[in-house]
Design a protein around this motif. Structure first.
Motif, PDB file in Angstrom:
ATOM      1  N   VAL A   1      -9.226  17.770 -17.094  1.00  0.00           N
ATOM      2  CA  VAL A   1     -10.248  16.816 -16.665  1.00  0.00           C
ATOM      3  C   VAL A   1      -9.597  15.650 -15.919  1.00  0.00           C
ATOM      4  CG1 VAL A   1     -11.954  15.139 -17.471  1.00  0.00           C
ATOM      5  CG2 VAL A   1     -11.906  17.433 -18.455  1.00  0.00           C
ATOM      6  N   ILE A   2      -8.493  15.131 -16.451  1.00  0.00           N
ATOM      7  CA  ILE A   2      -7.788  14.032 -15.793  1.00  0.00           C
ATOM      8  C   ILE A   2      -7.250  14.475 -14.438  1.00  0.00           C
ATOM      9  CG2 ILE A   2      -5.780  12.507 -15.953  1.00  0.00           C
ATOM     10  CD1 ILE A   2      -6.195  12.504 -18.986  1.00  0.00           C
ATOM     11  N   GLN A   3      -6.726  15.700 -14.376  1.00  0.00           N
ATOM     12  CA  GLN A   3      -6.212  16.208 -13.106  1.00  0.00           C
ATOM     13  C   GLN A   3      -7.322  16.333 -12.064  1.00  0.00           C
ATOM     14  OE1 GLN A   3      -2.764  17.121 -12.628  1.00  0.00           O
ATOM     15  NE2 GLN A   3      -3.479  16.937 -10.522  1.00  0.00           N
ATOM     16  N   ILE A   4      -8.489  16.763 -12.490  1.00  0.00           N
ATOM     17  CA  ILE A   4      -9.622  16.886 -11.571  1.00  0.00           C
ATOM     18  C   ILE A   4     -10.043  15.511 -11.059  1.00  0.00           C
ATOM     19  CG2 ILE A   4     -12.066  17.516 -11.421  1.00  0.00           C
ATOM     20  CD1 ILE A   4     -11.480  19.819 -13.337  1.00  0.00           C
ATOM     21  N   ILE A   5     -10.051  14.510 -11.951  1.00  0.00           N
ATOM     22  CA  ILE A   5     -10.404  13.143 -11.537  1.00  0.00           C
ATOM     23  C   ILE A   5      -9.447  12.658 -10.455  1.00  0.00           C
ATOM     24  CG2 ILE A   5     -10.569  10.746 -12.288  1.00  0.00           C
ATOM     25  CD1 ILE A   5     -11.320  11.824 -15.061  1.00  0.00           C
ATOM     26  N   LEU A   6      -8.152  12.814 -10.706  1.00  0.00           N
ATOM     27  CA  LEU A   6      -7.162  12.355  -9.733  1.00  0.00           C
ATOM     28  C   LEU A   6      -7.299  13.103  -8.409  1.00  0.00           C
ATOM     29  CD1 LEU A   6      -3.997  12.036 -12.021  1.00  0.00           C
ATOM     30  CD2 LEU A   6      -5.464  10.193 -11.184  1.00  0.00           C
ATOM     31  N   THR A   7      -7.609  14.392  -8.482  1.00  0.00           N
ATOM     32  CA  THR A   7      -7.699  15.210  -7.269  1.00  0.00           C
ATOM     33  C   THR A   7      -8.943  14.883  -6.452  1.00  0.00           C
ATOM     34  OG1 THR A   7      -6.501  17.013  -8.361  1.00  0.00           O
ATOM     35  CG2 THR A   7      -7.777  17.571  -6.393  1.00  0.00           C
ATOM     36  N   VAL A   8     -10.085  14.778  -7.115  1.00  0.00           N
ATOM     37  CA  VAL A   8     -11.349  14.578  -6.404  1.00  0.00           C
ATOM     38  C   VAL A   8     -11.515  13.137  -5.931  1.00  0.00           C
ATOM     39  CG1 VAL A   8     -13.860  14.667  -6.620  1.00  0.00           C
ATOM     40  CG2 VAL A   8     -12.454  16.493  -7.602  1.00  0.00           C
ATOM     41  N   CYS A   9     -11.225  12.178  -6.804  1.00  0.00           N
ATOM     42  CA  CYS A   9     -11.534  10.782  -6.502  1.00  0.00           C
ATOM     43  C   CYS A   9     -10.414  10.051  -5.762  1.00  0.00           C
ATOM     44  CB  CYS A   9     -11.865  10.028  -7.794  1.00  0.00           C
ATOM     45  SG  CYS A   9     -13.366  10.608  -8.615  1.00  0.00           S
ATOM     46  N   PHE A  10      -9.160  10.310  -6.121  1.00  0.00           N
ATOM     47  CA  PHE A  10      -8.064   9.495  -5.607  1.00  0.00           C
ATOM     48  C   PHE A  10      -7.186  10.197  -4.572  1.00  0.00           C
ATOM     49  CE2 PHE A  10      -8.665   7.637  -9.943  1.00  0.00           C
ATOM     50  CZ  PHE A  10      -9.163   6.421  -9.514  1.00  0.00           C
ATOM     51  N   LEU A  11      -7.045  11.514  -4.669  1.00  0.00           N
ATOM     52  CA  LEU A  11      -6.135  12.217  -3.765  1.00  0.00           C
ATOM     53  C   LEU A  11      -6.536  12.103  -2.300  1.00  0.00           C
ATOM     54  CD1 LEU A  11      -3.594  13.942  -3.539  1.00  0.00           C
ATOM     55  CD2 LEU A  11      -5.021  15.980  -3.855  1.00  0.00           C
TER      56      LEU A  11
ATOM     57  N   GLY B   1       0.808  -1.213   0.000  1.00  0.00           N
ATOM     58  CA  GLY B   1       0.000   0.000   0.000  1.00  0.00           C
ATOM     59  C   GLY B   1       0.840   1.261   0.000  1.00  0.00           C
ATOM     60  N   SER B   2       1.946   1.234   0.733  1.00  0.00           N
ATOM     61  CA  SER B   2       2.835   2.401   0.750  1.00  0.00           C
ATOM     62  C   SER B   2       3.477   2.629  -0.618  1.00  0.00           C
ATOM     63  CB  SER B   2       3.912   2.201   1.817  1.00  0.00           C
ATOM     64  OG  SER B   2       3.343   2.056   3.099  1.00  0.00           O
ATOM     65  N   LEU B   3       3.890   1.542  -1.279  1.00  0.00           N
ATOM     66  CA  LEU B   3       4.464   1.670  -2.620  1.00  0.00           C
ATOM     67  C   LEU B   3       3.423   2.177  -3.610  1.00  0.00           C
ATOM     68  CD1 LEU B   3       6.639  -1.586  -2.830  1.00  0.00           C
ATOM     69  CD2 LEU B   3       7.427   0.775  -2.499  1.00  0.00           C
ATOM     70  N   ALA B   4       2.187   1.685  -3.473  1.00  0.00           N
ATOM     71  CA  ALA B   4       1.114   2.150  -4.360  1.00  0.00           C
ATOM     72  C   ALA B   4       0.837   3.635  -4.144  1.00  0.00           C
ATOM     73  CB  ALA B   4      -0.144   1.323  -4.118  1.00  0.00           C
ATOM     74  N   THR B   5       0.922   4.085  -2.900  1.00  0.00           N
ATOM     75  CA  THR B   5       0.713   5.508  -2.620  1.00  0.00           C
ATOM     76  C   THR B   5       1.793   6.354  -3.262  1.00  0.00           C
ATOM     77  OG1 THR B   5      -0.335   4.964  -0.502  1.00  0.00           O
ATOM     78  CG2 THR B   5       0.480   7.214  -0.772  1.00  0.00           C
ATOM     79  N   VAL B   6       3.039   5.888  -3.207  1.00  0.00           N
ATOM     80  CA  VAL B   6       4.139   6.606  -3.859  1.00  0.00           C
ATOM     81  C   VAL B   6       3.905   6.668  -5.371  1.00  0.00           C
ATOM     82  CG1 VAL B   6       6.603   6.540  -4.368  1.00  0.00           C
ATOM     83  CG2 VAL B   6       5.801   6.049  -2.055  1.00  0.00           C
ATOM     84  N   CYS B   7       3.473   5.554  -5.957  1.00  0.00           N
ATOM     85  CA  CYS B   7       3.199   5.519  -7.403  1.00  0.00           C
ATOM     86  C   CYS B   7       2.071   6.478  -7.769  1.00  0.00           C
ATOM     87  CB  CYS B   7       2.848   4.104  -7.846  1.00  0.00           C
ATOM     88  SG  CYS B   7       4.215   2.935  -7.762  1.00  0.00           S
ATOM     89  N   PHE B   8       1.052   6.556  -6.907  1.00  0.00           N
ATOM     90  CA  PHE B   8      -0.033   7.492  -7.199  1.00  0.00           C
ATOM     91  C   PHE B   8       0.467   8.927  -7.212  1.00  0.00           C
ATOM     92  CE2 PHE B   8      -2.891  10.658  -5.371  1.00  0.00           C
ATOM     93  CZ  PHE B   8      -3.848  10.715  -6.362  1.00  0.00           C
ATOM     94  N   PHE B   9       1.222   9.320  -6.182  1.00  0.00           N
ATOM     95  CA  PHE B   9       1.689  10.702  -6.135  1.00  0.00           C
ATOM     96  C   PHE B   9       2.655  11.006  -7.279  1.00  0.00           C
ATOM     97  CE2 PHE B   9       0.195  10.614  -1.688  1.00  0.00           C
ATOM     98  CZ  PHE B   9      -0.509  11.803  -1.689  1.00  0.00           C
TER      99      PHE B   9
ATOM    100  N   VAL C   1       0.982  14.322 -14.181  1.00  0.00           N
ATOM    101  CA  VAL C   1      -0.159  14.982 -14.821  1.00  0.00           C
ATOM    102  C   VAL C   1      -0.160  16.467 -14.502  1.00  0.00           C
ATOM    103  CG1 VAL C   1      -2.672  15.057 -14.982  1.00  0.00           C
ATOM    104  CG2 VAL C   1      -1.504  12.855 -14.788  1.00  0.00           C
ATOM    105  N   LEU C   2       0.156  16.824 -13.263  1.00  0.00           N
ATOM    106  CA  LEU C   2       0.218  18.232 -12.882  1.00  0.00           C
ATOM    107  C   LEU C   2       1.304  18.960 -13.663  1.00  0.00           C
ATOM    108  CD1 LEU C   2      -0.988  20.323 -10.934  1.00  0.00           C
ATOM    109  CD2 LEU C   2       0.782  19.698  -9.301  1.00  0.00           C
ATOM    110  N   TRP C   3       2.451  18.309 -13.840  1.00  0.00           N
ATOM    111  CA  TRP C   3       3.530  18.908 -14.628  1.00  0.00           C
ATOM    112  C   TRP C   3       3.100  19.108 -16.075  1.00  0.00           C
ATOM    113  CZ3 TRP C   3       5.829  16.286 -18.745  1.00  0.00           C
ATOM    114  CH2 TRP C   3       6.891  16.953 -19.368  1.00  0.00           C
ATOM    115  N   SER C   4       2.397  18.146 -16.657  1.00  0.00           N
ATOM    116  CA  SER C   4       1.927  18.272 -18.034  1.00  0.00           C
ATOM    117  C   SER C   4       0.994  19.461 -18.181  1.00  0.00           C
ATOM    118  CB  SER C   4       1.210  16.987 -18.471  1.00  0.00           C
ATOM    119  OG  SER C   4       2.057  15.870 -18.378  1.00  0.00           O
TER     120      SER C   4
END
Length: 347
Positions: free
Chosen positions: A250-260, A200-208, A214-217
Motif C-alpha cells: 500500500v505504501i509503495q502504491i502511494i509513493l508510485t501514484v502520488c509522488f513518483l 528541489g534537486s536534493l529533495a528529489t534525490v531523497c525521494f528516490f 520501500v521497494l527493497w523492503s
C-alpha cells in the motif's frame, strides 16, 4: 527568462486547480481530524506504528491547511501585485509549507514501511525470523520499530522542516524583487531561484532513496514469503508476513501514484526551462502544478489508506457509527484491549 509577461495561466490553472483544491480541503481536514480523534481515544499510542501515524496525520493536516492559499493563488495570482501581502502569504504559507510538509509525509511513510518490515525480526519461539538479516542492517532496521527511536526520529524530521522553512522564508523576503515581474504568478515563483532549485534537486534525490528503500523492503519480503511457501505450509506467523507485505505494498502504491510522477517530471522541468519558449514554458508550469496537486491529494486520501493499514483504526471507526449500550460498552472496550494486545504481539 527575459520576458516577464511570458507566463500566462490558462483556464486549467485558474479554474480547475482551485476547484480541485477546494474539493480536497474538506475531505482532508475532516478525515484527518477524525483519524486524530480516534487515535487519541482508542489507539495504544505507546506502539511504534501509532507514533508514525500520529505524525503522518499532523503532516497531512498541515498540507491540507495550505490548500486555501493555493486555491486563491491559482485563481487570482495572475492579477496580484508581486509584492502584495496576498502574494507573500500564498507563496510562503501555500507552496513552501506544502512542499516541506509533503517531504515529511514521504519520510514517515518510508519509516512505517521499515517499521513494518522490522517487525519480522522479533523472535518467534527460539529462532529469529529469517526475513530480516542479523547483521548491521538488521540491527539498524530494528530501531525503526522501537517507540523511543520513532519519537526522536519524528522530532528530528520536524526540526529539519522548521529550519528549511524559516531559511527559505528569510531568503525570499530579503531577496524579493517586486518590480521585476508584473504579477505574483511569475516564473520566479513557479520555478524558484538557484537555491530553491538546489533544494528541489536534493529533495528529489531523497525521494528516490526513500522509494528504493520501500521497494527493497517489499522485494525482500516477497522473496522470503515465496521461499517459505515452497518449503512449509503457511502457518499463523506466515499470515502475519502476508499482512506486513500488504501494508508495504500500500505504501509503495502511494509513493508510485502520488509522488513518483512529480519527481520524475521535476528534473525534466528544470532542464527544459533553459529554452526561452513561451508556449513550452506555460505547458511545463501547468503540468508541474497539476502533478503537485496530485501529490497534495495524498494527504486528503490518507484516512482511507489508514483504514487499509490499521485494523484498530477500522474497528474504532466502525464503533463510532454503531449504537452502543452501557452493557456492551464494556464489551467493546475489552475488544479494543484485545486488539491492542494482539497487535503488540504481532508487531
Amino acid at each position: 527568462m527575459n520576458n516577464s509577461s511570458c507566463l500566462q495561466p490558462s483556464p486549467a490553472t485558474t479554474v480547475a486547480l482551485p476547484i480541485i483544491y477546494s474539493c480536497l480541503l474538506p475531505a482532508g481536514i475532516l478525515g484527518n481530524l477524525l483519524a486524530a480523534w480516534i487515535f487519541s481515544r482508542e489507539a495504544p499510542t505507546r506502539r511504534t506504528q501509532y507514533i508514525y501515524l500520529a505524525n503522518l496525520v499532523t503532516a497531512n493536516l498541515l498540507v491540507c491547511s495550505t490548500m486555501p492559499f493555493l486555491a486563491a493563488y491559482f485563481a487570482g495570482g495572475h492579477r496580484w501585485p508581486p509584492g502584495s501581502l496576498a502574494c507573500r502569504v500564498a507563496h510562503h504559507l501555500g507552496a513552501l509549507v506544502m512542499h516541506v510538509s509533503m517531504y515529511v509525509t514521504i519520510a514517515i511513510l518510508c519509516s512505517i514501511a521499515l517499521s513494518q518490515y522490522a517487525t519480522l525480526s522479533k523472535n518467534r519461539g527460539t529462532q529469529p525470523s529469517p526475513a530480516l538479516p542479523g547483521n548491521f542492517h538488521g540491527c539498524l532496521l530494528q530501531r525503526f520499530r522501537r517507540p523511543k527511536f520513532a519519537k526522536y526520529f519524528c522530532v528530528v524530521i520536524w526540526l529539519i522542516v522548521l529550519c528549511i522553512t524559516a531559511t527559505a522564508i528569510t531568503y525570499n523576503v530579503q531577496n524579493s524583487a517586486a518590480g521585476e515581474f508584473p504579477t505574483c504568478y511569475n516564473i520566479r515563483v513557479e520555478a524558484g531561484e538557484r537555491p530553491a532549485k538546489i533544494a528541489g534537486s536534493l529533495a528529489t534525490v531523497c525521494f528516490f532513496l526513500s522509494f528504493m528503500i520501500v521497494l527493497w523492503s517489499y522485494y525482500s519480503l516477497t522473496r522470503h514469503l515465496s521461499r517459505i511457501q515452497k518449503n512449509t505450509c503457511i502457518g499463523e506467523k506466515h499470515l502475519i508476513y502476508r499482512r506486513v507485505k500488504r501494508n508495504i505494498l500500500v505504501i509503495q502504491i502511494i509513493l508510485t501514484v502520488c509522488f513518483l510522477p512529480y519527481h520524475i517530471f521535476r528534473p525534466i522541468f528544470y532542464v527544459l526551462l533553459t529554452d526561452n519558449d513561451c508556449p513550452r514554458l506555460n505547458y511545463l508550469v501547468e503540468i508541474k502544478n497539476f502533478l503537485t496537486c496530485l501529490a497534495a491529494a495524498k494527504s486528503s486520501l490518507d484516512p482511507i489508506i489508514t483504514l487499509l493499514l490499521d485494523k484498530t483504526f477500522k474497528k474504532s471507526l466502525y464503533g463510532l457509527f454503531t449504537k452502543t449500550t452501557p452493557e456492551n460498552q464494556k464489551h467493546n472496550n475489552g475488544i479494543f484491549a484485545e486488539i491492542g494486545r494482539n497487535m503488540e504481539r504481532y508487531s
